[in-house]
Write a protein that holds these residues in place. Structure first.
Motif, PDB file in Angstrom:
ATOM      1  N   TYR A 204     -61.689 -27.029  31.077  1.00 23.20           N
ATOM      2  CA  TYR A 204     -62.800 -26.029  30.819  1.00 23.20           C
ATOM      3  C   TYR A 204     -63.999 -26.979  31.147  1.00 23.20           C
ATOM      4  N   GLU A 205     -64.359 -27.792  30.454  1.00 20.18           N
ATOM      5  CA  GLU A 205     -65.703 -28.825  30.464  1.00 20.18           C
ATOM      6  C   GLU A 205     -66.105 -28.969  32.312  1.00 20.18           C
ATOM      7  N   HIS A 206     -64.646 -29.759  33.029  1.00 18.34           N
ATOM      8  CA  HIS A 206     -64.862 -29.888  34.359  1.00 18.34           C
ATOM      9  C   HIS A 206     -65.358 -28.623  34.885  1.00 18.34           C
ATOM     10  N   SER A 207     -64.571 -27.761  35.122  1.00 20.87           N
ATOM     11  CA  SER A 207     -65.211 -26.560  35.411  1.00 20.87           C
ATOM     12  C   SER A 207     -66.819 -26.418  35.268  1.00 20.87           C
ATOM     13  N   ILE A 208     -67.223 -26.755  33.932  1.00 20.17           N
ATOM     14  CA  ILE A 208     -68.678 -26.487  34.126  1.00 20.17           C
ATOM     15  C   ILE A 208     -69.421 -27.284  34.504  1.00 20.17           C
ATOM     16  N   ALA A 209     -68.966 -28.656  34.934  1.00 23.11           N
ATOM     17  CA  ALA A 209     -69.499 -29.437  34.876  1.00 23.11           C
ATOM     18  C   ALA A 209     -69.917 -29.593  36.827  1.00 23.11           C
ATOM     19  N   ASP A 210     -68.315 -29.037  37.661  1.00 19.52           N
ATOM     20  CA  ASP A 210     -68.603 -28.816  38.803  1.00 19.52           C
ATOM     21  C   ASP A 210     -69.658 -27.581  39.298  1.00 19.52           C
ATOM     22  N   ARG A 211     -69.405 -26.530  38.574  1.00 15.12           N
ATOM     23  CA  ARG A 211     -70.072 -25.626  39.029  1.00 15.12           C
ATOM     24  C   ARG A 211     -71.476 -25.864  39.097  1.00 15.12           C
ATOM     25  N   LEU A 212     -72.419 -26.533  37.835  1.00 13.11           N
ATOM     26  CA  LEU A 212     -73.743 -26.839  37.539  1.00 13.11           C
ATOM     27  C   LEU A 212     -74.176 -28.265  38.772  1.00 13.11           C
ATOM     28  N   ALA A 213     -73.174 -28.596  38.984  1.00 11.76           N
ATOM     29  CA  ALA A 213     -73.098 -29.720  40.339  1.00 11.76           C
ATOM     30  C   ALA A 213     -73.789 -28.896  41.197  1.00 11.76           C
ATOM     31  N   THR A 214     -72.541 -27.899  41.580  1.00  8.19           N
ATOM     32  CA  THR A 214     -73.159 -26.981  43.368  1.00  8.19           C
ATOM     33  C   THR A 214     -74.578 -26.157  43.024  1.00  8.19           C
ATOM     34  N   VAL A 215     -74.571 -25.633  41.885  1.00  7.07           N
ATOM     35  CA  VAL A 215     -75.744 -25.066  41.536  1.00  7.07           C
ATOM     36  C   VAL A 215     -76.591 -26.234  42.072  1.00  7.07           C
ATOM     37  N   THR A 216     -77.179 -27.551  41.701  1.00  8.54           N
ATOM     38  CA  THR A 216     -77.521 -28.116  41.515  1.00  8.54           C
ATOM     39  C   THR A 216     -78.040 -28.875  42.624  1.00  8.54           C
ATOM     40  N   ALA A 217     -77.417 -29.187  43.753  1.00 11.29           N
ATOM     41  CA  ALA A 217     -77.081 -29.264  44.873  1.00 11.29           C
ATOM     42  C   ALA A 217     -77.684 -28.307  46.244  1.00 11.29           C
ATOM     43  N   ASP A 218     -76.759 -26.495  46.161  1.00 13.24           N
ATOM     44  CA  ASP A 218     -77.475 -25.485  46.314  1.00 13.24           C
ATOM     45  C   ASP A 218     -78.917 -25.437  46.723  1.00 13.24           C
ATOM     46  N   ALA A 219     -79.268 -25.508  45.242  1.00  9.72           N
ATOM     47  CA  ALA A 219     -81.041 -25.227  44.886  1.00  9.72           C
ATOM     48  C   ALA A 219     -81.720 -26.451  45.538  1.00  9.72           C
ATOM     49  N   ALA A 220     -81.293 -27.494  45.914  1.00  4.32           N
ATOM     50  CA  ALA A 220     -82.047 -28.480  46.512  1.00  4.32           C
ATOM     51  C   ALA A 220     -82.113 -28.075  47.710  1.00  4.32           C
ATOM     52  N   GLY A 221     -80.231 -28.036  48.681  1.00 11.56           N
ATOM     53  CA  GLY A 221     -81.039 -27.604  50.249  1.00 11.56           C
ATOM     54  C   GLY A 221     -81.355 -26.337  50.082  1.00 11.56           C
ATOM     55  N   ALA A 222     -81.154 -25.223  49.203  1.00 10.24           N
ATOM     56  CA  ALA A 222     -82.592 -24.100  49.926  1.00 10.24           C
ATOM     57  C   ALA A 222     -83.490 -23.916  49.787  1.00 10.24           C
ATOM     58  N   THR A 223     -84.294 -24.579  48.948  1.00 11.34           N
ATOM     59  CA  THR A 223     -85.292 -25.083  49.258  1.00 11.34           C
ATOM     60  C   THR A 223     -86.710 -26.314  49.285  1.00 11.34           C
ATOM     61  N   GLY A 224     -85.357 -26.728  50.075  1.00  4.89           N
ATOM     62  CA  GLY A 224     -86.375 -28.042  50.826  1.00  4.89           C
ATOM     63  C   GLY A 224     -86.429 -29.487  49.848  1.00  4.89           C
ATOM     64  N   ALA A 225     -85.638 -29.338  49.090  1.00  3.74           N
ATOM     65  CA  ALA A 225     -85.131 -30.352  48.381  1.00  3.74           C
ATOM     66  C   ALA A 225     -84.997 -31.546  48.561  1.00  3.74           C
ATOM     67  N   GLU A 226     -84.336 -33.006  47.814  1.00  6.18           N
ATOM     68  CA  GLU A 226     -84.363 -33.591  48.101  1.00  6.18           C
ATOM     69  C   GLU A 226     -82.604 -33.729  46.432  1.00  6.18           C
ATOM     70  N   LEU A 227     -81.957 -34.365  47.209  1.00 12.29           N
ATOM     71  CA  LEU A 227     -80.865 -34.007  46.155  1.00 12.29           C
ATOM     72  C   LEU A 227     -80.386 -35.274  46.062  1.00 12.29           C
ATOM     73  N   VAL A 228     -80.477 -36.655  44.560  1.00 15.24           N
ATOM     74  CA  VAL A 228     -79.767 -37.510  44.149  1.00 15.24           C
ATOM     75  C   VAL A 228     -78.712 -37.029  43.336  1.00 15.24           C
TER      76      VAL A 228
END
Length: 276
Positions: A204-228
């Motif tokens: 379950y904690e892996h699922s939270i981590a994966d979802r959080l990483a995906t949302v973070t990457a998507d937010a960077a892409g959608a706003t033109g920010a850079e993902l680290v």
């Protein structure tokens, strides 16, 4: 000359117990204009890592050796650290914390670089891992994990993350904005001594981590920010790894469970440098 944060330097500093605050001129990052502003939650602030930044609220736990401070010293940047332990996306854009204004208030039109690590507290990431670890280790008053509330928060998080980046850009239109994902905390399978999680809890904690990483990457892409992609870079440095970048649940005195250590912050700074 700008120093490269090489793997041997990370190992040496970790082994000797010295952070870069001992290897560079103390306070150098604070002498110039605040062209670099760092925002975020405890994974940016670095609670439990010596030393506490002078003058910052103790509740925020801002370390002189968090990744932003290491980066600022290494590159000779004027640095303002507005990160704070426990921060949510709301604390970045609208709501003060620990007697401080919203974190984005530290960003100005003169800011040229912003890093931000945020979103984990919105979805109770650390809270749920600590609750499960407390339960499985036989602790008392551990509380419970509200998975329905976490799912609801994840439904709202993409918009909140985009709001964070957009608000930063409104304040500093010319700044580079780097969205730094959270450290990977847990091994891909099986726990270890000091990480008391069942297989179901780990999954379950892996699922939270994966979802959080995906949302973070998507937010960077959608706003033109850079993902680290710190989540990816730290995958082999979980709390159970031979060279961990984060503490276990059974953390040493003064350290914060499932939070970055010095080696992790140095590794994060090196990763950000590679992006810059």
């Amino acid at each position: 000359m700008r120093r490269k944060l090489t793997p041997w330097l990370i190992a040496a500093l970790t082994a000797t117990g010295f952070g870069l605050v001992h290897a560079t001129a103390a306070g150098a990052a604070e002498t110039g204009p605040a062209d670099y502003v760092s925002l975020g939650s405890s994974f940016a602030a670095g609670p439990g890592i010596p030393d506490l930044q002078p003058g910052s609220p103790s509740a925020c736990g801002r370390s002189t050796n968090n990744y932003a401070s290491v980066l600022a010293r290494d590159r000779g940047l004027g640095h303002t650290d507005a990160s704070c332990s426990g921060a949510t996306t709301a604390n970045v854009v609208t709501t003060g914390q620990a007697g401080q204004p919203p974190q984005v208030d530290a960003v100005t039109a003169d800011t040229t670089l912003v890093t931000v690590t945020i979103g984990g507290n919105d979805v109770n990431y650390l809270g749920s891992i600590n609750t499960y670890s407390c339960q499985t280790s036989g602790g008392s008053d551990c509380g419970s994990v509200d998975t329905a509330a976490i799912d609801q928060a994840f439904g709202e998080l993409p918009g909140r993350m985009r709001d964070v980046v957009n608000r930063i850009r409104e304040k500093a239109p010319s700044a580079r904005i780097l969205v730094v994902s959270y450290f990977s905390l847990l091994p891909p399978s099986g726990a270890c001594d000091g990480v008391p999680l069942t297989d179901d809890q780990l999954g379950y904690e892996h699922s939270i981590a994966d979802r959080l990483a995906t949302v973070t990457a998507d937010a960077a892409g959608a706003t033109g920010a850079e993902l680290v992609d710190l989540a990816g870079a730290s995958r082999d440095h979980s709390a159970c790894a031979a060279e961990p970048w984060v503490e276990k649940y059974t953390a040493p005195a003064g350290r914060v469970t499932y939070h970055p250590n010095e080696a992790g912050m140095l590794g994060a700074a090196q990763l950000i440098e590679s992006v810059l």
